[in-house]
Design a protein around this motif. Structure first.
Motif, PDB file in Angstrom:
ATOM      1  N   ARG A  40       0.843  -1.212   0.000  1.00  0.00           N
ATOM      2  CA  ARG A  40       0.000   0.000   0.000  1.00  0.00           C
ATOM      3  C   ARG A  40       0.874   1.257   0.000  1.00  0.00           C
ATOM      4  N   LEU A  41       1.621   1.380  -1.064  1.00  0.00           N
ATOM      5  CA  LEU A  41       2.609   2.450  -1.186  1.00  0.00           C
ATOM      6  C   LEU A  41       1.954   3.810  -1.404  1.00  0.00           C
ATOM      7  N   GLN A  42       2.653   4.840  -0.964  1.00  0.00           N
ATOM      8  CA  GLN A  42       2.308   6.217  -1.284  1.00  0.00           C
ATOM      9  C   GLN A  42       3.421   6.790  -2.142  1.00  0.00           C
ATOM     10  N   PRO A  43       3.153   7.883  -2.877  1.00  0.00           N
ATOM     11  CA  PRO A  43       4.153   8.368  -3.846  1.00  0.00           C
ATOM     12  C   PRO A  43       5.526   8.645  -3.252  1.00  0.00           C
ATOM     13  N   ASN A  44       5.572   9.098  -1.989  1.00  0.00           N
ATOM     14  CA  ASN A  44       6.854   9.480  -1.379  1.00  0.00           C
ATOM     15  C   ASN A  44       7.254   8.551  -0.232  1.00  0.00           C
ATOM     16  N   SER A  45       6.807   7.312  -0.264  1.00  0.00           N
ATOM     17  CA  SER A  45       7.123   6.362   0.812  1.00  0.00           C
ATOM     18  C   SER A  45       8.626   6.133   0.946  1.00  0.00           C
ATOM     19  N   ILE A  61       9.271  -1.077  -7.312  1.00  0.00           N
ATOM     20  CA  ILE A  61       8.806   0.068  -6.524  1.00  0.00           C
ATOM     21  C   ILE A  61       9.431   1.354  -7.050  1.00  0.00           C
ATOM     22  N   GLY A  62      10.723   1.292  -7.394  1.00  0.00           N
ATOM     23  CA  GLY A  62      11.403   2.473  -7.912  1.00  0.00           C
ATOM     24  C   GLY A  62      10.763   3.020  -9.166  1.00  0.00           C
ATOM     25  N   LEU A  63      10.316   2.134 -10.046  1.00  0.00           N
ATOM     26  CA  LEU A  63       9.642   2.564 -11.270  1.00  0.00           C
ATOM     27  C   LEU A  63       8.224   3.051 -10.981  1.00  0.00           C
ATOM     28  N   LEU A  64       7.546   2.366 -10.079  1.00  0.00           N
ATOM     29  CA  LEU A  64       6.155   2.694  -9.761  1.00  0.00           C
ATOM     30  C   LEU A  64       6.047   4.019  -9.008  1.00  0.00           C
ATOM     31  N   CYS A  65       7.014   4.277  -8.108  1.00  0.00           N
ATOM     32  CA  CYS A  65       6.991   5.475  -7.251  1.00  0.00           C
ATOM     33  C   CYS A  65       8.335   6.195  -7.368  1.00  0.00           C
ATOM     34  N   PRO A 113      10.853   4.177   8.470  1.00  0.00           N
ATOM     35  CA  PRO A 113      10.343   3.747   7.161  1.00  0.00           C
ATOM     36  C   PRO A 113       8.821   3.666   7.195  1.00  0.00           C
ATOM     37  N   HIS A 114       8.189   4.097   6.129  1.00  0.00           N
ATOM     38  CA  HIS A 114       6.725   3.986   6.061  1.00  0.00           C
ATOM     39  C   HIS A 114       6.302   2.541   5.797  1.00  0.00           C
ATOM     40  N   ARG A 115       7.113   1.845   5.022  1.00  0.00           N
ATOM     41  CA  ARG A 115       6.814   0.471   4.642  1.00  0.00           C
ATOM     42  C   ARG A 115       8.092  -0.361   4.728  1.00  0.00           C
ATOM     43  N   GLY A 139       2.587   2.635  10.026  1.00  0.00           N
ATOM     44  CA  GLY A 139       3.568   1.937   9.209  1.00  0.00           C
ATOM     45  C   GLY A 139       3.110   0.510   8.935  1.00  0.00           C
ATOM     46  N   ARG A 140       3.656  -0.074   7.893  1.00  0.00           N
ATOM     47  CA  ARG A 140       3.180  -1.389   7.451  1.00  0.00           C
ATOM     48  C   ARG A 140       4.366  -2.291   7.117  1.00  0.00           C
TER      49      ARG A 140
END
Length: 200
Positions: A40-45, A61-65, A113-115, A139-140
């Motif tokens: 459940r990522l956010q743009p700036n996680s 993740i790097g490409l997605l966000c 870390p958020h995730r 956090g997750r």
């Protein structure tokens, strides 16, 4: 600049586009899709990937966000170099590779870390408990288990930490493959994906 190898905004990079080393685990494409959805990522996680292996999750993740920051932790220097090469392959610039062992290295990582993604690793329960100390509220953590022992250890760890919104998913994936003159369905090894949130 987008990746020439994968110029799409969706995850799910084919496994054969990654550089690999013999004996180094690679999270299969379908497993990555499930795992990333559980993060459940956010743009700036700020994401920690503990036991990053081939580097498939950091690359996805790097490409997605592209505004996120990903810390890929890998204890083996040769495997850490592989992660860097795969990041270069896909023109991913927001991944930092840390050559160290968890949980000993955690105090030296960027904090809060958020995730957190934990892919394998031993002792998995100790890593989970150590990571939890650095996780902020909301956090997750998402972990994977490929055997009964890991599944039990993670489940027990999440319970002891009073994790909330626990989710457990087991993959059951079959792929069409060519064998001789025939096309057959081959099973991908089943993986459990466990996740939980820190709410208190």
């Amino acid at each position: 600049m987008p990746s020439q190898l994968w110029p799409y905004i969706t995850p799910g990079i084919p496994d054969d586009l990654f550089e690999r080393l013999p004996g180094i685990p690679l999270s299969k494409r379908e497993i990555r899709l499930l795992l990333i959805s559980q993060l459940r990522l956010q743009p700036n996680s700020l994401v920690w990937d503990i036991g990053a292996g081939t580097g498939t999750i950091p690359v996805e993740i790097g490409l997605l966000c592209p505004k996120a920051q990903i810390i890929a932790v890998e204890r083996d220097d040769e495997v850490a170099s592989l992660i860097r090469r795969n990041c270069d392959r896909f023109n991913v610039k927001n991944v930092e590779v840390v050559e160290a062992s968890a949980p000993e290295c955690l105090p030296n990582l960027p904090q809060a870390p958020h995730r957190v993604c934990i892919e394998g690793g031993r002792p998995i329960k100790d890593i989970l408990k150590a990571v939890w100390q650095y996780l902020p509220l909301q956090g997750r953590v998402v972990t994977t288990a490929g055997n009964l022992e890991s599944l039990y250890a993670i489940s027990q760890g999440l319970a002891e930490l009073h994790a909330r919104n626990i989710d457990v998913v087991q993959s059951s994936v079959n792929r069409l493959e060519q064998k001789g003159n025939q096309q057959i369905f081959a099973a991908v090894d089943p993986i459990f994906i466990l996740s939980g949130e820190k709410l208190d």
